[in-house]
Enzyme design. Structure first.
Site, PDB file in Angstrom:
ATOM      1  N   VAL A  61       1.237  -6.664   5.171  1.00 26.59           N
ATOM      2  CA  VAL A  61       0.284  -7.512   5.117  1.00 26.59           C
ATOM      3  C   VAL A  61      -0.146  -7.856   3.567  1.00 26.59           C
ATOM      4  O   VAL A  61      -0.377  -7.216   2.868  1.00 26.59           O
ATOM      5  CB  VAL A  61      -1.249  -6.856   5.705  1.00 26.59           C
ATOM      6  N   CYS A  62       0.046  -9.342   3.408  1.00 27.48           N
ATOM      7  CA  CYS A  62      -0.111  -9.749   2.238  1.00 27.48           C
ATOM      8  C   CYS A  62      -1.785  -9.418   1.738  1.00 27.48           C
ATOM      9  O   CYS A  62      -2.666  -9.842   2.652  1.00 27.48           O
ATOM     10  CB  CYS A  62      -0.110 -11.159   2.268  1.00 27.48           C
ATOM     11  N   VAL A  63      -2.025  -8.815   0.619  1.00 28.14           N
ATOM     12  CA  VAL A  63      -3.191  -8.099   0.306  1.00 28.14           C
ATOM     13  C   VAL A  63      -4.298  -9.563  -0.117  1.00 28.14           C
ATOM     14  O   VAL A  63      -5.219  -9.305   0.367  1.00 28.14           O
ATOM     15  CB  VAL A  63      -3.008  -7.204  -0.851  1.00 28.14           C
ATOM     16  N   ALA A  86      -5.095 -11.078   3.198  1.00 31.42           N
ATOM     17  CA  ALA A  86      -6.127 -10.292   4.026  1.00 31.42           C
ATOM     18  C   ALA A  86      -7.453 -10.123   3.495  1.00 31.42           C
ATOM     19  O   ALA A  86      -8.520 -10.292   4.315  1.00 31.42           O
ATOM     20  CB  ALA A  86      -5.381  -8.834   3.912  1.00 31.42           C
TER      21      ALA A  86
END
Length: 129
Positions: free
Chosen positions: A78-80, A83
């Site tokens: 998940v792209c931090v 997110a």
């Protein structure tokens, strides 16, 4: 046998992108291909929200992804940055940023765009949904 990475940019609910991606992932695995990673980006990060609660008669897409990752050892990245912009954090980020709590679904991993770049260079195919 090819190795794949999926790039999911659609939310868990409201569009067909994420559910189509999950069905595609299941079909890949059933045909004997290797699904190495799923990278959730932009609105796709909402697929990792632990607080999502669909109606009883709806498929729980968040837990569907979690099960796919657990059963087939698929990395759910998940792209931090995306997110955090959308209110999704793991316990480390929540503590670091003084947030009320964490809501990243177990089985998902916060990672950077470098992980996606590595997938593009490493795997045979990258498919975007």
């Amino acid at each position: 046998m090819l190795s794949y990475c999926l790039l999911v940019t659609g939310p868990a609910y409201g569009t067909q992108q994420a559910s189509s991606a999950l069905q595609f992932a299941q079909a890949l695995l059933a045909e004997g291909h290797k699904l190495e990673s799923v990278f959730f980006y932009r609105e796709g990060v909402l697929n990792a929200n632990q607080l999502t609660s669909p109606a009883n008669d709806e498929f729980d897409l968040v837990r569907g992804w979690q099960q796919l990752g657990d059963v087939h050892q698929v990395a759910l990245n998940v792209c931090v940055a995306a997110a955090l912009r959308r209110g999704i954090a793991d316990s480390q980020q929540a503590t670091q940023l003084n947030l009320v709590g964490a809501n990243l679904q177990p089985g998902f991993i916060l990672s950077g765009l470098g992980e996606l770049a590595q997938s593009v260079l490493t795997y045979d195919r990258v498919i975007q949904f």
